[in-house]
Design an enzyme around this catalytic site. Structure first.
Site, PDB file in Angstrom:
ATOM      1  N   GLU A  48       4.324  -8.072   3.947  1.00  0.00           N
ATOM      2  CA  GLU A  48       4.376  -8.641   2.594  1.00  0.00           C
ATOM      3  C   GLU A  48       4.316  -7.562   1.510  1.00  0.00           C
ATOM      4  OE1 GLU A  48       2.459  -9.686   5.050  1.00  0.00           O
ATOM      5  OE2 GLU A  48       2.772 -11.849   5.336  1.00  0.00           O
ATOM      6  N   PHE A 110      -9.194 -21.815   7.783  1.00  0.00           N
ATOM      7  CA  PHE A 110      -8.331 -20.784   8.360  1.00  0.00           C
ATOM      8  C   PHE A 110      -7.337 -20.262   7.317  1.00  0.00           C
ATOM      9  CE2 PHE A 110      -4.459 -19.589  10.784  1.00  0.00           C
ATOM     10  CZ  PHE A 110      -4.994 -18.454  11.376  1.00  0.00           C
ATOM     11  N   GLN A 111      -7.316 -18.962   7.162  1.00  0.00           N
ATOM     12  CA  GLN A 111      -6.394 -18.279   6.244  1.00  0.00           C
ATOM     13  C   GLN A 111      -6.519 -18.714   4.798  1.00  0.00           C
ATOM     14  OE1 GLN A 111      -2.447 -18.304   8.124  1.00  0.00           O
ATOM     15  NE2 GLN A 111      -2.986 -16.352   9.081  1.00  0.00           N
ATOM     16  N   LYS A 160      -0.632 -26.142   0.399  1.00  0.00           N
ATOM     17  CA  LYS A 160       0.378 -26.642   1.338  1.00  0.00           C
ATOM     18  C   LYS A 160       0.801 -28.081   1.038  1.00  0.00           C
ATOM     19  CE  LYS A 160       1.231 -27.302   6.256  1.00  0.00           C
ATOM     20  NZ  LYS A 160       0.750 -27.086   7.625  1.00  0.00           N
ATOM     21  N   MET A 469       0.990  16.567  -1.828  1.00  0.00           N
ATOM     22  CA  MET A 469       0.325  16.676  -3.126  1.00  0.00           C
ATOM     23  C   MET A 469      -1.186  16.833  -2.957  1.00  0.00           C
ATOM     24  SD  MET A 469       0.777  17.018  -6.257  1.00  0.00           S
ATOM     25  CE  MET A 469       2.237  16.369  -7.063  1.00  0.00           C
TER      26      MET A 469
HETATM   27  C1  LIG Z   1      -1.371   4.274  -0.992  1.00  0.00           C
HETATM   28  C2  LIG Z   1      -1.818   5.642  -1.399  1.00  0.00           C
HETATM   29  N1  LIG Z   1      -2.763   6.277  -0.685  1.00  0.00           N
HETATM   30  C3  LIG Z   1      -3.156   7.527  -1.043  1.00  0.00           C
HETATM   31  C4  LIG Z   1      -2.616   8.144  -2.133  1.00  0.00           C
HETATM   32  C5  LIG Z   1      -3.081   9.542  -2.547  1.00  0.00           C
HETATM   33  N2  LIG Z   1      -1.958  10.478  -2.450  1.00  0.00           N
HETATM   34  C6  LIG Z   1      -1.215  10.858  -3.514  1.00  0.00           C
HETATM   35  S1  LIG Z   1       0.045  11.869  -3.115  1.00  0.00           S
HETATM   36  C7  LIG Z   1      -0.407  11.874  -1.494  1.00  0.00           C
HETATM   37  C8  LIG Z   1       0.372  12.665  -0.476  1.00  0.00           C
HETATM   38  C9  LIG Z   1       1.747  12.163  -0.315  1.00  0.00           C
HETATM   39  O1  LIG Z   1       2.296  12.727   0.844  1.00  0.00           O
HETATM   40  P1  LIG Z   1       3.811  12.547   1.217  1.00  0.00           P
HETATM   41  O2  LIG Z   1       4.196  11.117   1.169  1.00  0.00           O
HETATM   42  O3  LIG Z   1       4.078  13.239   2.502  1.00  0.00           O
HETATM   43  O4  LIG Z   1       4.561  13.260   0.004  1.00  0.00           O
HETATM   44  P2  LIG Z   1       4.518  14.803  -0.477  1.00  0.00           P
HETATM   45  O5  LIG Z   1       3.404  14.930  -1.459  1.00  0.00           O
HETATM   46  O6  LIG Z   1       4.292  15.651   0.737  1.00  0.00           O
HETATM   47  O7  LIG Z   1       5.833  15.021  -1.111  1.00  0.00           O
HETATM   48  C10 LIG Z   1      -1.543  11.082  -1.286  1.00  0.00           C
HETATM   49  C11 LIG Z   1      -2.232  10.902   0.011  1.00  0.00           C
HETATM   50  C12 LIG Z   1      -1.648   7.419  -2.855  1.00  0.00           C
HETATM   51  N3  LIG Z   1      -1.076   7.913  -3.949  1.00  0.00           N
HETATM   52  N4  LIG Z   1      -1.250   6.195  -2.438  1.00  0.00           N
END
Ligand SMILES: Cc1ncc(C[n+]2csc(CCOP(=O)(O)OP(=O)(O)O)c2C)c(N)n1
Length: 562
Positions: A48, A110-111, A160, A469
């Site tokens: 979803e 449920f749910q 529902k 990042m």
């Molecule tokens: C759902 C979610 N969890 C954690 C983060 C924290 N976060 C920001 S950038 C990042 C790393 C992203 O890694 P990747 O998708 O490999 O992209 P890159 O930075 O290597 O280009 C994280 C863990 C986030 N923004 N969103």
């Protein structure tokens, strides 16, 4: 008609041709009636959250209302991230959930989840519809609320047995809602005050935000900027509101904006914020944004005014309309010296914003090649992280809706499902999904949706083996202490092939362009696993909590700030 038929009829009336959804017990009465309403396409996603991001991608690509549907309980809660994302980025979306039958509400059956309780703070408005006769008014209002004023997500929850109840179908599109009356026209006295500031300013600067794109005000923005000779900076979501080759366009400001954009913002004597919410990622430390500048802030949402930055002249209104008013109120002006000052800065600092020209395969290089091959007609969808910031810097985002990215919430995993939505909305455009190897693994199950629906999305995974990042922050601000940022991956090529998707692996610079062309020429989805350098960093950077004029261009500046 039954409540289920009324829902489907309402979808047609509000112009929804596609619903991204996933079935479950309480929405079965709705699915049961779907074959009788073939005008509304149902796309079965694999999670979803994917339905929600696909609805966002659809809305962002087309400007039309996006729609996602889920069952009660876990189906509904799986939508929460996407709803929050749509709220943060003002995306016109309708989220529909089923709930347990009326006599079971509040009994922890449920749910059952109190999904309207959960979505109250993350929607523009929400409804729990308790009678079939209330369905049509709820849908008419929901569509109106989602698509007017500051756009955003609206949620409708339907027990529902309401789907099974019969009612007369009555459609009334003349919506009048107490307490909801978005202001379109700017207060004329405020507009005149703003015009005076513009006339007097010596170093004005425009921050053009998402509202320019959402409000179809790109023409008015350019006309306004040209008449007052004012350089335009974009927020991340405002990219595309002015072509990058326009002489007044100076690109993105903010945490990974350009050195010259951030310093121009810091040295201006008048800041003009247009359809933007004065966000900290764009403006750095608020207290030191530019204490000497006057501020004009035009935004349709009164709640955004004086929230982060106190404006000299706040104007509530539709940015397109207010710009049309404003442009009539001042004489043409120009600021050649000010533009020269920014140009000089730009010429002195090209290095930090350039594509590395060493032998290694960098994300910047790959993205620049994709931008070059795809042109500005293609849609670029990104995940969140380094690849996203580099895409904003290097992919020549020059038309509205060209860039689809999660700005406010910064939702990793946005890229694949949002690309699905964009490809459904705009079947004639090439859609490139620029993916992080981390983000891709969060929602990659939507590859199946892509295959089922024959969506020719081109996916480029920037595979650096890291949560890039976060690794960058650990390197720069936590003494290289890498904890839980090296991320293993499946063999992405085999994975794509297991889904029946064409896949290419590229680890050498010389193979980049041919792979991109091969992908674009293939009539179907393609995944390219770009094995990019592991530890590149995004520069320039405004360290978290710093001011825009503290933008740094290398790690040495961080250790020994000037
Ligand atoms: C759902 C979610 N969890 C954690 C983060 C924290 N976060 C920001 S950038 C990042 C790393 C992203 O890694 P990747 O998708 O490999 O992209 P890159 O930075 O290597 O280009 C994280 C863990 C986030 N923004 N969103």
């Amino acid at each position: 008609m039954s409540g289920a038929d009324i829902v489907l009829e309402c979808l047609k009336r509000i112009g929804i041709d596609t619903v991204f959804g996933y079935p479950g017990g309480v929405v079965l009465p709705l699915y049961d009636r779907w074959p009788s309403h073939p005008e509304v396409r149902h796309i079965l996603v694999r999670h979803e959250q994917g339905a929600g991001h696909a609805a966002e991608g659809y809305a962002k690509a087309s400007g039309r209302l996006g729609c996602a549907l889920a069952t009660s309980g876990p189906g509904a809660t799986n939508l929460v991230t996407a709803i929050t994302d749509a709220m943060m980025d003002s995306i016109p979306t309708l989220f529909i959930t089923g709930n347990v039958a009326r006599n079971l509400l509040g009994r922890d059956g449920f749910q059952e989840a109190d999904i309207t309780g959960i979505t109250m703070p993350i929607t523009k408005h929400n409804y729990l519809v308790m009678r079939a006769e209330d369905i049509a008014p709820a849908f008419a209002e929901a569509a109106y609320i989602a698509t007017t004023g500051r756009k955003g997500p609206v949620h409708i929850d339907i027990p529902k047995d309401v789907f099974l109840e019969d009612a007369e179908f009555e459609w009334n599109q003349d919506i009048s809602l107490k307490g909801y009356n978005p202001t379109a026209t700017g207060n004329s006295a405020q507009v005149k005050r703003a015009a005076k500031l513009i006339q007097r300013a010596e170093r004005p600067i425009i921050f053009a935000g998402h509202g320019i794109i959402q409000g179809d005000a790109t023409k008015e923005l350019v006309e306004f900027a040209e008449k007052c000779g004012t350089p335009v900076l974009n927020t991340l979501l405002g990219l595309g509101s002015i072509p990058q080759d326009h002489t007044l366009s100076y690109g993105m400001l903010g945490m990974h904006g350009s050195y010259w954009a951030n310093h121009a913002a810091s040295n201006a004597d008048l800041l003009i914020g247009l359809g933007m919410r004065m966000d900290d990622r764009a403006l750095g430390r608020f207290a030191d944004l530019n204490p000497n500048a006057q501020v004009i802030h035009i935004d349709i949402d009164p709640a955004e005014h004086n929230k982060n930055i106190v404006a000299t002249v706040p104007i509530v209104g539709d940015v397109r309309e207010v710009l049309s008013q404003l442009v009539e109120e001042f004489e043409p002006t120009a600021h050649p010296e000010w533009l020269r000052w920014i140009d000089d800065l730009q010429n002195e600092h090209t290095e930090s914003f350039s594509v590395p020209n060493g032998p290694e395969l960098s994300t910047q290089y790959v993205e620049a090649c994709i931008a070059n091959a795809a042109g500005t007609d293609a849609t670029v969808v990104t995940g969140v992280g380094q690849h996203q910031m580099w895409a904003a810097q290097h992919m020549n985002i020059s038309r509205p809706r060209q860039l689809i990215t999660s700005g406010g919430l910064g939702t990793m995993g946005f890229e694949v499902p949002a690309a699905v939505g964009a490809a459904v909305a705009e079947p004639d455009r090439t859609v490139w999904a620029i993916c992080g190897d981390g983000g891709f693994q969060m929602t990659m199950q939507e590859l199946s949706t892509m295959v089922d629906e024959h969506l020719p999305v081109k996916m480029a995974i920037m595979n650096n083996g890291f949560l890039g990042m976060v690794r960058q922050w650990q390197e720069l601000f936590y003494d290289d202490n890498y904890v839980s940022v090296a991320i293993s991956q499946p063999d992405f090529v085999k994975l794509a092939e297991a889904y029946g998707i064409k896949a290419i692996r590229v680890s050498d610079k010389s193979a980049v362009n041919s792979a991109i062309i091969e992908a674009q020429e293939h009539d179907g989805p393609v995944l390219i696993d770009f094995q990019v350098e592991a530890e590149g960093n995004v520069w320039p950077m405004v360290p978290a909590g710093a001011a825009l004029n503290e933008t740094v261009e290398s790690p040495s500046e961080l250790e020994a700030p000037a």
